[in-house]
Motif scaffolding. Structure first.
Motif, PDB file in Angstrom:
ATOM      1  N   GLY A 264      78.067  18.276 -41.872  1.00  0.00           N
ATOM      2  CA  GLY A 264      79.201  18.627 -41.009  1.00  0.00           C
ATOM      3  C   GLY A 264      79.083  19.991 -40.367  1.00  0.00           C
ATOM      4  N   VAL A 265      78.029  20.746 -40.699  1.00  0.00           N
ATOM      5  CA  VAL A 265      77.948  22.126 -40.209  1.00  0.00           C
ATOM      6  C   VAL A 265      77.164  22.198 -38.892  1.00  0.00           C
ATOM      7  N   ARG A 266      77.769  22.840 -37.889  1.00  0.00           N
ATOM      8  CA  ARG A 266      77.077  23.143 -36.626  1.00  0.00           C
ATOM      9  C   ARG A 266      77.083  24.650 -36.455  1.00  0.00           C
ATOM     10  N   TYR A 267      75.934  25.224 -36.152  1.00  0.00           N
ATOM     11  CA  TYR A 267      75.813  26.675 -36.005  1.00  0.00           C
ATOM     12  C   TYR A 267      75.403  26.992 -34.579  1.00  0.00           C
ATOM     13  N   ILE A 268      76.208  27.794 -33.887  1.00  0.00           N
ATOM     14  CA  ILE A 268      75.941  28.085 -32.476  1.00  0.00           C
ATOM     15  C   ILE A 268      75.964  29.593 -32.229  1.00  0.00           C
ATOM     16  N   PRO A 269      74.796  30.243 -32.253  1.00  0.00           N
ATOM     17  CA  PRO A 269      74.768  31.663 -31.880  1.00  0.00           C
ATOM     18  C   PRO A 269      74.883  31.799 -30.364  1.00  0.00           C
ATOM     19  N   CYS A 270      75.654  32.776 -29.905  1.00  0.00           N
ATOM     20  CA  CYS A 270      75.879  32.977 -28.467  1.00  0.00           C
ATOM     21  C   CYS A 270      75.552  34.422 -28.100  1.00  0.00           C
ATOM     22  N   LEU A 271      74.735  34.612 -27.071  1.00  0.00           N
ATOM     23  CA  LEU A 271      74.405  35.964 -26.611  1.00  0.00           C
ATOM     24  C   LEU A 271      75.167  36.252 -25.323  1.00  0.00           C
ATOM     25  N   SER A 272      75.853  37.390 -25.282  1.00  0.00           N
ATOM     26  CA  SER A 272      76.630  37.694 -24.078  1.00  0.00           C
ATOM     27  C   SER A 272      75.862  38.532 -23.069  1.00  0.00           C
ATOM     28  N   ARG A 273      74.755  39.182 -23.478  1.00  0.00           N
ATOM     29  CA  ARG A 273      74.052  40.080 -22.554  1.00  0.00           C
ATOM     30  C   ARG A 273      72.569  39.772 -22.418  1.00  0.00           C
ATOM     31  N   GLU A 274      72.171  38.569 -22.783  1.00  0.00           N
ATOM     32  CA  GLU A 274      70.744  38.267 -22.684  1.00  0.00           C
ATOM     33  C   GLU A 274      70.570  36.772 -22.466  1.00  0.00           C
ATOM     34  N   GLN A 275      69.668  36.421 -21.547  1.00  0.00           N
ATOM     35  CA  GLN A 275      69.324  35.018 -21.364  1.00  0.00           C
ATOM     36  C   GLN A 275      68.292  34.645 -22.406  1.00  0.00           C
ATOM     37  N   TRP A 276      68.405  33.471 -22.983  1.00  0.00           N
ATOM     38  CA  TRP A 276      67.421  32.995 -23.946  1.00  0.00           C
ATOM     39  C   TRP A 276      67.483  31.482 -23.980  1.00  0.00           C
ATOM     40  N   SER A 277      66.761  30.876 -24.923  1.00  0.00           N
ATOM     41  CA  SER A 277      66.730  29.417 -24.966  1.00  0.00           C
ATOM     42  C   SER A 277      68.041  28.849 -25.498  1.00  0.00           C
ATOM     43  N   GLY A 278      68.858  29.704 -26.147  1.00  0.00           N
ATOM     44  CA  GLY A 278      70.110  29.221 -26.744  1.00  0.00           C
ATOM     45  C   GLY A 278      71.308  29.446 -25.834  1.00  0.00           C
ATOM     46  N   ARG A 279      72.501  29.454 -26.427  1.00  0.00           N
ATOM     47  CA  ARG A 279      73.745  29.565 -25.657  1.00  0.00           C
ATOM     48  C   ARG A 279      73.984  31.011 -25.220  1.00  0.00           C
ATOM     49  N   THR A 280      74.572  31.142 -24.044  1.00  0.00           N
ATOM     50  CA  THR A 280      74.936  32.459 -23.552  1.00  0.00           C
ATOM     51  C   THR A 280      76.442  32.492 -23.294  1.00  0.00           C
TER      52      THR A 280
END
Ligand code: FES
Length: 334
Positions: A264-280
């Protein structure tokens, strides 16, 4: 107050020593008064004095309105009695922790660099501490009267140690002057706790959890996620961790491990000042992109005030019931 007085809720009376704050005296004697910041900035600890006189610094109108002040309300975390005092009993809230506040001693078990300017500190306690996931302790800065609040990142099922996530604050007495300067394994540490009513609610087991963190605001949410999974390994938990850049991300392995182990666990790191392969972008916006409705969810938010406020707005737009939104705004502990 420079003397010891008796302070009472009408049903419970406790003694309050010289210079002791009323909130501190009540909590140390097992009388619960709602509290959060213990710094005079949140207003959670307001109580109405119905008899007696008190000393307290002026409170900003945003924390205690003029009308409230005229009715005798004070911030109990900033107030000392100047006579015996009676207050209106604080409203009982379900889920309020009842752990007795006390002084705690321990030694540093580990100091680990976990990200740019961020360490994880483990303190091994002389005696186990009862607390609720989400609560914090106040560490005493050695050789000063200053304290700094840090949330426990471990769950109460590990009562013999406390894990903290600490970010360096430029010029900070506690962080630059002590923790990042000299703190080492084996050092003695003193603190008081547990404080706060940002608490995991075990009764609310039938709803999914949305955890929104900014920076080291992730610490109490780690404790809450672990406590919730101990209660129910199938629990639906969406964890959004917002930081500015990749170098500020930490505990990635821990959260990826958790989401690999628990379905049931979803982990979503988000970067506010950098483009990367993950969420921004910001955590509230990312949550809104993912979850069409939060009607059957509860949330815990911890981070800087602007992040918490934006997150609360986003959750309300997704129809989360306000009573299921629990928040802790952290003041950077300098
Ligand atoms: Fe007293 Fe925040 S103002 S706990």
């Amino acid at each position: 107050g420079a003397e010891t007085f008796t302070i009472s809720t009408g049903t419970s009376s406790v003694s309050c020593g010289p210079e002791q704050k009323m909130l501190d005296a009540f909590l140390r004697n097992g009388v619960w008064v709602p509290n959060s910041c213990n710094q005079g900035t949140c207003g959670t600890c307001k109580v109405r004095v119905v008899r007696g006189t008190v000393d307290h610094p002026p409170a900003p109108d945003s924390v205690l309105s003029t009308a409230e002040q005229e009715q005798g309300f004070v911030l109990s975390c900033q107030t000392t009695p100047a006579s015996d005092v009676v207050i209106d009993p604080p409203a009982e809230e379900t889920g309020s922790p009842r752990h007795v506040l006390r002084d705690i001693a321990g030694t540093v078990g580990a100091v680990t660099s976990i990200a740019d300017d961020t360490v994880s500190v483990t303190v091994l306690l002389d005696e186990p501490l009862e607390f609720t996931a989400g609560q914090y302790v106040e560490l005493t800065v050695p050789e000063t009267a200053e304290t700094r609040p840090y949330s426990m990142a471990n769950p109460p099922s590990e009562p013999d140690k406390l894990e903290f996530h600490i970010r360096r604050q430029p010029g900070g007495l506690a962080t630059e002057g002590w923790i990042f300067e000299s703190l080492d394994v084996g050092d003695p540490v003193t603190m008081s706790g547990p404080w706060g009513d940002f608490c995991y609610e075990p009764e609310e087991a039938d709803v999914g959890l949305v955890l929104l963190a900014g920076g080291t605001g992730l610490a109490p949410l780690k404790a809450i996620a672990r406590a919730a999974l101990q209660d129910d390994p199938e629990r639906e938990i969406h964890v959004y961790h917002g930081v500015r850049t990749r170098t500020e991300l930490y505990d990635v392995d821990f959260w990826e491990g958790l989401s690999a182990t628990y379905p049931g666990v979803r982990y979503i790191p988000c970067l506010s000042r950098e483009q990367w392969s993950g969420r921004t972008g910001y955590v509230g916006d990312a949550m809104m992109e993912d979850l069409p409705s939060c009607r059957n969810h509860a949330a815990y938010l911890c981070g800087p005030p602007a992040m918490v406020e934006a997150g609360v707005k986003a959750l309300k737009r997704r129809r989360m019931s306000p009573r299921r939104i629990r928040r802790e705004k952290y003041t950077p502990a300098v």
